[in-house]
Scaffold this motif. Structure first.
Motif, PDB file in Angstrom:
ATOM      1  N   VAL A 137       0.858  -1.191   0.000  1.00  0.00           N
ATOM      2  CA  VAL A 137       0.000   0.000   0.000  1.00  0.00           C
ATOM      3  C   VAL A 137       0.892   1.238   0.000  1.00  0.00           C
ATOM      4  CG1 VAL A 137      -1.796   1.273   1.217  1.00  0.00           C
ATOM      5  CG2 VAL A 137      -1.779  -1.236   1.281  1.00  0.00           C
ATOM      6  N   LEU A 139       1.386   4.983   0.550  1.00  0.00           N
ATOM      7  CA  LEU A 139       0.855   6.205   1.160  1.00  0.00           C
ATOM      8  C   LEU A 139       1.396   7.383   0.358  1.00  0.00           C
ATOM      9  CD1 LEU A 139       1.165   5.487   4.996  1.00  0.00           C
ATOM     10  CD2 LEU A 139      -0.681   4.892   3.407  1.00  0.00           C
ATOM     11  N   VAL A 186      -3.044   4.988  -1.643  1.00  0.00           N
ATOM     12  CA  VAL A 186      -3.915   5.788  -0.788  1.00  0.00           C
ATOM     13  C   VAL A 186      -3.481   7.236  -0.946  1.00  0.00           C
ATOM     14  CG1 VAL A 186      -4.563   6.340   1.570  1.00  0.00           C
ATOM     15  CG2 VAL A 186      -4.414   3.950   0.850  1.00  0.00           C
ATOM     16  N   CYS A 188      -3.189  10.675   0.121  1.00  0.00           N
ATOM     17  CA  CYS A 188      -3.265  11.375   1.404  1.00  0.00           C
ATOM     18  C   CYS A 188      -3.309  12.881   1.168  1.00  0.00           C
ATOM     19  CB  CYS A 188      -2.056  11.032   2.265  1.00  0.00           C
ATOM     20  SG  CYS A 188      -1.850   9.257   2.561  1.00  0.00           S
ATOM     21  N   LYS A 200      -8.691   4.865   5.185  1.00  0.00           N
ATOM     22  CA  LYS A 200      -8.517   4.867   3.728  1.00  0.00           C
ATOM     23  C   LYS A 200      -7.772   3.614   3.271  1.00  0.00           C
ATOM     24  CE  LYS A 200      -8.517   9.841   2.632  1.00  0.00           C
ATOM     25  NZ  LYS A 200      -7.727  10.945   2.044  1.00  0.00           N
ATOM     26  N   VAL A 201      -6.787   3.212   4.062  1.00  0.00           N
ATOM     27  CA  VAL A 201      -6.041   1.992   3.723  1.00  0.00           C
ATOM     28  C   VAL A 201      -6.974   0.787   3.729  1.00  0.00           C
ATOM     29  CG1 VAL A 201      -4.236   0.394   4.482  1.00  0.00           C
ATOM     30  CG2 VAL A 201      -3.810   2.864   4.525  1.00  0.00           C
ATOM     31  N   ALA A 204      -9.222   0.847   0.729  1.00  0.00           N
ATOM     32  CA  ALA A 204      -8.497   0.564  -0.508  1.00  0.00           C
ATOM     33  C   ALA A 204      -8.187  -0.923  -0.646  1.00  0.00           C
ATOM     34  CB  ALA A 204      -7.200   1.381  -0.553  1.00  0.00           C
TER      35      ALA A 204
END
Length: 731
Positions: A137, A139, A186, A188, A200-201, A204
């Motif tokens: 993931v 960020l 994600v 940000c 959000k993670v 997703a």
């Protein structure tokens, strides 16, 4: 070091990280890279230093009830028996990256949340090791936000920063590595709390695992069709490969397109066109169909060095509150390049490797050369299994457009002039698709499957919404408006695809107020928008100086009807059937009212078109092409001037040199297209000459086109002959 579970995982973890193979409906392997996720998968957080990986990771560990591992503290420092900062001082940057990578190679875990270091993604072997058992993931925090965070943390140097380079330079360079490894992004925003980012993670990753939620249906699908479609569910890859739905309808997402928040759009204000495209298209294309890293590679090929302007689709101020969206900087000098430098690579990725594909295209001028050029840029291996065959009205396009198509013919592409109009070309292609005997014969005899690259193919239409969104963001970036302020768009269109892409951009959150549909004397769309009556009876196509919109039957209107009717496939099927059998249909009054809330329609005469070109050049020194001039006339007539209007400049004026010279009242017009372009360039106009277009014409000025009578059977014979020459027979 092998980590074990510290305690049992809660229901949230089970929901996100476990999918039983026995209950998973696996899709065809050649359609996607989808694989079932087991409970042993790690959730791996990646991003630049200061992105919040450690803080977010700890929150995720708590929310999901699973171990959290910080690579800095729990792997590197334990492995080295010293602090990361001391190690960096001891060995220097290059050796540090190697040592860091080796340490990660010795680490394994399962069912954990793992926070990588900011520099882990620079080491290929260790990232391959980590990805084997994890979902990565990314960020994605804006570079300026990261710089401000690092300044607040008193960090003035990061790994890889050489003398004379800034932290911003290194962060920008690292983006290519984050793009290479991430499965999920994600986005940000400044001000996002750690809790918000963690949520959000989770959202997703849920989306990453649930490809079943992003299916496609035909615009003509009825409720009973959807109830009985077990085993025939369609995904993005299917829509790309098939082009046209089996029932003759057009593929659309079963659920609406994702909507970005105002904060997410604001994140893209300072981004490049390619960065905007990556994030928007990642939202619209499920990674089960095209992994994020692969999508990034395709975007780099599409919008890398193929465009003459680094901004790809810049917005220029024209006069007053009118702005020009320049869509002609691609290799074939038209807006079609924005989609067709992208789509061929996507198509090549999605199709099965064991089949040959023939892409059929009907063009009213610009699509043909753009398709031929785009598919001509595929790898040699892909060109051996993907061919392109273009039909165009022999006397319905400009001489420059014809020469362009000839110039773009290559190893895997061919064009054929038809002694009729665009509508005949388009109907002939639809006949080939719906003629099961003919299509079956091509498959059995030559191992060849038909597809299309017209805007009836969802993969052609989807990239077009990017430039409408990007134009709005550019106005925000230039300080013309603030995000949330409305704009109007005015688009010259005949097939309705370009304006429909703007409608989809609004659906994703771009604040477009009115869609102004600009037509020439082939003004069936104008009448439809005003009355709700789409009537082809007694109409004959009238050739004009704006041939790309010389269209009477607008294919993509069907997708708009599907939106307008709230996805009522039964009604869309009925309306399209009436148009096919009776030559017209009438919208109900309530639907017409909804349509007119969005759309304004008007048209421009040939005289007014040429006068607009002359007057704009006289006032600004800017030369409009004949299609953008149609948009200018209509915008002047219908816009209320309370907000900016963005007019789509769909082609470079050089493609229509005789009409431009006539508009500028240059009496003596030489016959050679190349001579006409040189004459235009002698005025030092804005925008300047299109160099790629000039090069094409120089090489192919004396080439002749291939022409066929308006006979569908003869066209099909030409198609078969092309396939024979391109692909080996199966027998």
């Amino acid at each position: 070091m092998q980590l074990r579970y510290l305690h049992s995982r809660n229901n949230m973890l089970k929901l996100i990280f476990s999918t039983s193979l026995a209950h998973t409906k696996l899709r065809k392997l050649w359609l996607s890279t989808y694989s079932s996720l087991s409970g042993d998968k790690n959730l791996i957080l990646m991003g630049p230093p200061g992105a919040g990986k450690t803080s977010v990771g700890r929150i995720l560990g708590q929310k999901l009830g699973c171990p959290f591992v910080d690579v800095d503290d729990d792997v590197l420092e334990k492995n080295w028996n010293m602090s990361v900062s001391n190690k960096l001082q001891d060995v220097g940057d290059d050796q540090f990256l190697e040592e860091e990578g080796k340490a990660l190679l010795t680490f394994s875990a399962s069912g954990s949340v793992i926070s990588l270091t900011g520099s882990n993604p620079l080491h290929t072997t260790s990232m391959q090791h980590a990805k084997k058992n994890g979902i990565v993931v990314y960020l994605d925090v804006h570079t300026q936000d990261i710089i401000e965070r690092l300044e607040g943390m008193k960090v003035d140097r990061i790994v890889g920063q050489r003398s004379g380079s800034s932290i911003g330079d290194i962060l920008q360079k690292r983006k290519q590595f984050y793009k290479k490894w991430h499965d999920v992004r994600v986005l940000c925003q400044a001000g996002d709390s750690i809790e918000v980012v963690a949520d959000k993670v989770i959202d997703a990753v849920k989306r990453y695992q649930n490809s079943e939620s992003e299916t496609f249906i035909s615009t003509r699908s009825t409720g009973s069709d959807l109830d009985h479609r077990k085993g025939t569910v369609k995904y993005f890859s299917d829509a790309v490969i098939e082009g046209l739905a089996p029932d003759g309808g057009l593929y659309v997402p079963e659920n609406s397109l994702p909507k970005l928040t105002a904060g997410e759009w604001n994140r893209l204000v300072r981004s490049t066109y390619a960065e905007r495209a990556q994030i928007i298209l990642e939202k619209c294309i499920h990674p089960a169909d095209v992994p994020a890293a692969t999508l990034g590679e395709i975007i780099e090929k599409a919008y890398g060095e193929n465009f003459a302007c680094t901004k790809i689709a810049p917005v220029r101020h024209l006069v007053g509150n009118q702005f020009i969206l320049e869509l002609f900087h691609g290799p074939t000098a038209s807006f079609k390049d924005l989609a067709l430098q992208f789509m061929p690579h996507l198509f090549a990725y999605c199709i099965p490797k064991m089949c040959n594909y023939l892409v059929l295209v009907a063009t009213s001028g610009d699509t043909g050369s753009a398709v031929l050029d785009g598919f001509g840029r595929l790898s040699d291996v892909d060109k051996q299994r993907i061919g392109v065959f273009c039909l165009y009205p022999e006397d319905g396009i400009s001489q420059v457009q014809k020469l362009q198509m000839i110039a773009c013919q290559g190893q895997n592409g061919w064009s054929l002039g038809i002694e009729s109009n665009f509508d005949f070309c388009q109907n002939t292609i639809k006949q080939m698709f719906t003629n099961s005997d003919y299509a079956g014969f091509l498959t059995a005899e030559y191992g060849t499957i038909l597809s299309t690259a017209n805007s009836i193919n969802w993969a052609r239409l989807l990239p077009q919404l990017v430039y409408h969104a990007s134009a709005y963001l550019d106005l925000v970036s230039q300080g013309i408006i603030s995000f949330g302020s409305p704009v109007d768009v005015c688009i010259p269109t005949g097939n309705f695809g370009n304006i429909l892409a703007a409608v989809y951009a609004k659906q994703m959150g771009i604040p477009i107020r009115k869609f102004i549909c600009a037509s020439n004397q082939n003004n069936v769309l104008t009448d439809f928008i005003r009355t709700g009556h789409y009537d082809l009876r007694g109409r004959k196509l009238q050739p004009s100086n704006s041939p790309a919109i010389d269209i009477l039957k607008s294919s993509n209107l069907e997708r708009y009807l599907h939106l307008l009717t709230n996805n009522d496939g039964q009604l869309v099927k009925q309306l399209c059937g009436q148009l096919q059998t009776q030559g017209h249909f009438q919208l109900q009054s309530n639907l017409l009212g909804l349509l007119q809330q969005d759309l304004i329609g008007d048209w421009c005469s040939e005289k007014d078109c040429l006068e607009a070109i002359r007057s704009v050049y006289g006032a600004t020194g800017y030369i409009l092409d004949t299609h953008t001039a149609v948009a200018k006339v209509v915008a002047d007539r219908v816009q209320d001037r309370t907000c900016p209007v963005i007019m789509s400049c769909t082609a470079h004026y050089s493609k229509f040199a005789p009409a431009i010279l006539k508009a500028l009242r240059i009496e003596e017009i030489k016959q050679s297209p190349l001579s006409q372009l040189h004459l235009l360039n002698s005025f030092n106009p804005l925008p300047p000459a299109h160099r790629t277009l000039l090069g094409m014409l120089k090489q192919n000025e004396n080439q002749k086109s291939h022409v066929c009578a308006a006979d569908s059977n003869m066209v099909m014979n030409h198609v078969e002959l092309f396939i024979q020459n391109l692909f080996l027979k199966v027998r």
